[in-house]
Design a protein around this motif. Structure first.
Motif, PDB file in Angstrom:
ATOM      1  N   GLY A 433       0.778  -1.227   0.000  1.00 57.76           N
ATOM      2  CA  GLY A 433       0.000   0.000   0.000  1.00 57.76           C
ATOM      3  C   GLY A 433       0.813   1.282   0.000  1.00 57.76           C
ATOM      4  N   TRP A 434       2.146   1.199   0.049  1.00 59.53           N
ATOM      5  CA  TRP A 434       2.951   2.411   0.018  1.00 59.53           C
ATOM      6  C   TRP A 434       2.978   2.964  -1.400  1.00 59.53           C
ATOM      7  CZ3 TRP A 434       7.781   2.955   3.584  1.00 59.53           C
ATOM      8  CH2 TRP A 434       7.422   2.643   4.901  1.00 59.53           C
ATOM      9  N   GLU A 435       2.818   4.301  -1.511  1.00 57.33           N
ATOM     10  CA  GLU A 435       2.808   4.959  -2.811  1.00 57.33           C
ATOM     11  C   GLU A 435       4.223   5.197  -3.312  1.00 57.33           C
ATOM     12  OE1 GLU A 435       0.549   5.574  -4.856  1.00 57.33           O
ATOM     13  OE2 GLU A 435      -1.273   5.203  -3.704  1.00 57.33           O
ATOM     14  N   THR A 436       4.351   5.365  -4.636  1.00 57.45           N
ATOM     15  CA  THR A 436       5.651   5.556  -5.272  1.00 57.45           C
ATOM     16  C   THR A 436       5.651   6.836  -6.089  1.00 57.45           C
ATOM     17  OG1 THR A 436       5.800   3.143  -5.522  1.00 57.45           O
ATOM     18  CG2 THR A 436       7.377   4.479  -6.765  1.00 57.45           C
ATOM     19  N   PHE A 437       6.734   7.582  -6.047  1.00 56.83           N
ATOM     20  CA  PHE A 437       6.950   8.655  -7.008  1.00 56.83           C
ATOM     21  C   PHE A 437       8.443   8.835  -7.215  1.00 56.83           C
ATOM     22  CE2 PHE A 437       6.765  10.830  -2.938  1.00 56.83           C
ATOM     23  CZ  PHE A 437       7.714  11.838  -3.006  1.00 56.83           C
ATOM     24  N   VAL A 438       8.804   9.492  -8.311  1.00 58.40           N
ATOM     25  CA  VAL A 438      10.194   9.601  -8.735  1.00 58.40           C
ATOM     26  C   VAL A 438      10.601  11.062  -8.785  1.00 58.40           C
ATOM     27  CG1 VAL A 438      11.841   9.107 -10.601  1.00 58.40           C
ATOM     28  CG2 VAL A 438      10.033   7.466 -10.064  1.00 58.40           C
ATOM     29  N   GLU A 439      11.819  11.334  -8.385  1.00 57.96           N
ATOM     30  CA  GLU A 439      12.348  12.700  -8.388  1.00 57.96           C
ATOM     31  C   GLU A 439      13.725  12.701  -9.044  1.00 57.96           C
ATOM     32  OE1 GLU A 439      13.963  16.024  -5.158  1.00 57.96           O
ATOM     33  OE2 GLU A 439      13.345  14.022  -4.517  1.00 57.96           O
ATOM     34  N   GLU A 440      13.923  13.577 -10.021  1.00 55.80           N
ATOM     35  CA  GLU A 440      15.234  13.802 -10.610  1.00 55.80           C
ATOM     36  C   GLU A 440      15.886  14.972  -9.883  1.00 55.80           C
ATOM     37  OE1 GLU A 440      16.547  11.974 -12.920  1.00 55.80           O
ATOM     38  OE2 GLU A 440      14.856  10.871 -13.751  1.00 55.80           O
ATOM     39  N   ARG A 441      17.177  14.845  -9.548  1.00 60.19           N
ATOM     40  CA  ARG A 441      17.836  15.871  -8.753  1.00 60.19           C
ATOM     41  C   ARG A 441      19.190  16.241  -9.354  1.00 60.19           C
ATOM     42  NH1 ARG A 441      19.618  15.258  -4.056  1.00 60.19           N
ATOM     43  NH2 ARG A 441      18.852  17.176  -3.145  1.00 60.19           N
ATOM     44  N   GLN A 442      19.640  17.447  -9.054  1.00 60.78           N
ATOM     45  CA  GLN A 442      20.988  17.877  -9.366  1.00 60.78           C
ATOM     46  C   GLN A 442      21.585  18.523  -8.126  1.00 60.78           C
ATOM     47  OE1 GLN A 442      23.248  17.582 -12.128  1.00 60.78           O
ATOM     48  NE2 GLN A 442      24.420  18.156 -10.323  1.00 60.78           N
ATOM     49  N   PRO A 443      22.131  17.707  -7.218  1.00 62.04           N
ATOM     50  CA  PRO A 443      22.720  18.284  -6.003  1.00 62.04           C
ATOM     51  C   PRO A 443      23.937  19.131  -6.355  1.00 62.04           C
ATOM     52  CG  PRO A 443      22.427  15.886  -5.837  1.00 62.04           C
ATOM     53  CD  PRO A 443      22.241  16.265  -7.270  1.00 62.04           C
ATOM     54  N   LYS A 444      24.211  20.107  -5.502  1.00 56.17           N
ATOM     55  CA  LYS A 444      25.409  20.901  -5.713  1.00 56.17           C
ATOM     56  C   LYS A 444      26.650  20.054  -5.474  1.00 56.17           C
ATOM     57  CE  LYS A 444      23.555  25.481  -4.649  1.00 56.17           C
ATOM     58  NZ  LYS A 444      23.672  26.681  -3.779  1.00 56.17           N
TER      59      LYS A 444
END
Length: 569
Positions: A433-444
């Motif tokens: 039941g846990w939801e999923t989403f995706v994040e693209e990142r550009q850390p410094k």
């Protein structure tokens, strides 16, 4: 290996979609799919083709829903015909999958232009303001809210044409459930306060975003820090003072008129255009030189793959998900028959009560997860998921949080990057039941990364799998840990001593790392991480829990979930 890659690219370049669109080269990659430069062999013209990407392991019924939604939204966007809007030409079908065919705009995005040359002069800024306002007028008259106006979605062609892109086609397939609420991930620096707090997305939200875009145009930077902590940015948008331009540009008054917290008090698009009359370039001329645009194009490869403000390629493509009146009428029978789901259906969650306690609890974990949709909802005290229409006004009893998650369910995730780095598929056991989403990142000071988030239904617990492709080409594990700590004030971050672990195949040993954080609201959380070097990539598997539950959180969640992580060869 190089020969294999070259052969694969050559094979891909020979693909012909729907018997007429020959894929020539990749313009950009993203978690929503791949955008190709293609050649229409029927009309003999260059087009842009977006290939919708379905994540591994998606049930067939959900995949069919995504395809159907793509067709429905294409009908909505297809009604727009305006010189300042990127035109949608066609929806092609290949093996049952939809391919979105759009106008190809050779040139650069406003975001890249600002990075390469800094703030625009008054004539250039006025041209951008008038073009984007005209595009939004056409969209609003057609009942469509853009929802993601920002410099990355404003295209400037080499011949001086200015077009607004990113109108509505399936932004991120992994966000399929979450984006139905109308919140777009990834642009908190340009998002309207009412949207950041989880409110309804209306045409007025586009007015704020237009103002924020014009702020960046005359100042050379976004009104809010696009590289800062997403939770902090969202809270500043909702609760802080509205930034005002420091320059004395004639555009400053327009920015102030658009960036008004009360949606009904914002300057109208008609008024924006009226004020542009005396500032626009001479008819038939362009305020941009070819050298400026081509210079921005040359500047593009040196840019990060993505920051909090997504900017995957010099030609961003339509990708938002319109709601309500933005959706076209039912397109009729699908060209395929939806299949019954082969997996057990996920129970429908009815929404979380809007209490301060649970709003704060959710914020605790989303700051660790990197922010996004649910953080925006909880920043405004709104539930993670919308209630079912028949139950909106009905009280829902919140069950007591159960850290004993029951049987874990194997899940397949994909941490591919915007530039298409392979080797991102993994499996991990997750509570049901846990939801999923995706994040693209550009850390410094670090390579671009992809985070796959899993969130508990009540928002109290978060699991994050993050991948840095090619990390060990130039970086060390200590730099990753320093970057994590640098996102917090000195008195808000306490690190435990890392423990070397016998996992990983990279140049450094793996580590187990625990740290505690305190956010601006004095809410405390604990994060447990496995830092896993795999050849040249760095993977980090983290579980975040309330600090008051850290002992049981480690045993009931982290110690059960983290060992199940495996990268698929």
């Amino acid at each position: 290996m190089g020969d294999v890659v070259s052969e694969t690219k050559a094979e891909q370049a020979e693909r012909v979609i729907a018997g007429r669109y020959r894929l020539v080269s990749v313009i950009g990659h993203g978690s929503m799919g791949t955008v190709w430069r293609a050649y229409d062999e029927f009309l003999h013209r260059t087009v842009a083709v977006k290939e919708i990407r379905l994540p591994p392991g998606m049930p067939q019924s959900q995949a069919d829903e995504v395809r159907e939604r793509t067709l429905r939204e294409a009908r909505a966007i297809g009604v727009l015909s305006h010189p300042n809007v990127v035109t949608l030409h066609d929806i092609a079908q290949e093996n049952g999958d939809p391919y979105v065919v759009m106008e190809h705009v050779p040139g650069s995005s406003l975001a890249h232009l600002l990075r390469s040359k800094g703030p625009l002069d008054t004539t250039q800024a006025a041209a951008v303001a008038d073009a984007v306002a005209a595009a939004l007028q056409a969209a609003h008259q057609a009942g469509i809210t853009h929802r993601d106006v920002k410099p990355a979605n404003v295209l400037i062609a080499t011949d001086g044409r200015i077009k607004l892109a990113d109108f509505g086609i399936a932004r991120n397939i992994s966000e399929n459930t979450l984006t139905k609420t109308g919140i777009t991930l990834g642009s908190p620096a340009y998002i309207a306060p009412e949207v950041a707090s989880g409110g309804e997305v209306t045409h007025n939200a586009d007015l704020w975003s237009l103002g924020a875009t014009l702020f960046a145009t005359i100042e050379g930077h976004a009104p809010y820090n696009p590289d800062g902590d997403i939770i902090a940015t969202l809270l500043e948008v909702v609760n802080g003072e509205v930034p005002r331009p420091a320059s004395d540009s004639p555009m400053a008054g327009i920015v102030s008129g658009l960036m008004v917290k009360e949606p009904a008090g914002r300057m109208t698009l008609a008024e924006v255009r009226r004020r542009m009359y005396g500032l626009l370039p001479e008819p038939g001329t362009s305020p941009f030189t070819a050298e400026e645009i081509t210079g921005a194009e040359r500047f593009i490869p040196a840019q990060p793959a993505r920051s909090v403000e997504p900017d995957p390629d010099p030609q961003p493509q339509p990708a938002a998900e319109p709601e309500g009146p933005s959706l076209a009428a039912d397109p009729g029978p699908l060209p395929f028959t939806p299949s019954p789901s082969p997996v057990e259906p996920v129970p429908v969650r009815r929404g979380v009560p809007r209490t301060l306690v649970y709003a704060a609890a959710a914020l605790v974990f989303f700051a660790a997860a990197g922010g996004g949709f649910a953080a925006a909802r909880y920043a405004g005290g709104k539930p993670l998921l919308p209630a079912e229409p028949t139950l909106i006004e009905q009280p829902v009893v919140q069950p007591p949080p159960s850290i004993q998650a029951g049987d874990l369910v194997p899940r397949v995730g994909d941490a591919a990057t915007l530039k298409g780095a392979k080797g991102g598929v993994f499996t991990i056991n997750v509570p049901p039941g846990w939801e999923t989403f995706v994040e693209e990142r550009q850390p410094k000071n670090l390579p671009a990364s992809t985070r796959v988030h899993y969130l508990s239904p009540d928002g109290r617990y978060a699991l994050t799998v993050e991948r840095f492709p090619g990390f060990f080409d130039r970086h060390k594990v200590s730099q990753y840990k320093d970057a994590v700590q640098a996102t917090w004030p000195k008195d808000a971050f306490v690190s435990g001593d890392p423990l070397a672990q016998p996992f990983g195949t990279g140049p450094e040993p793996g580590q187990y790392w625990k740290y505690n954080t305190v956010d601006a609201g004095s809410l405390r959380r604990t994060t447990y991480s496995n830092i896993i070097p795999l050849t040249v990539d760095l993977w980090v598997v983290s579980v975040t829990v309330p600090t008051v539950e850290e002992d049981t959180g480690k045993g009931a969640l982290f110690d059960r979930i983290a060992p199940s992580f495996k990268v698929t060869p």
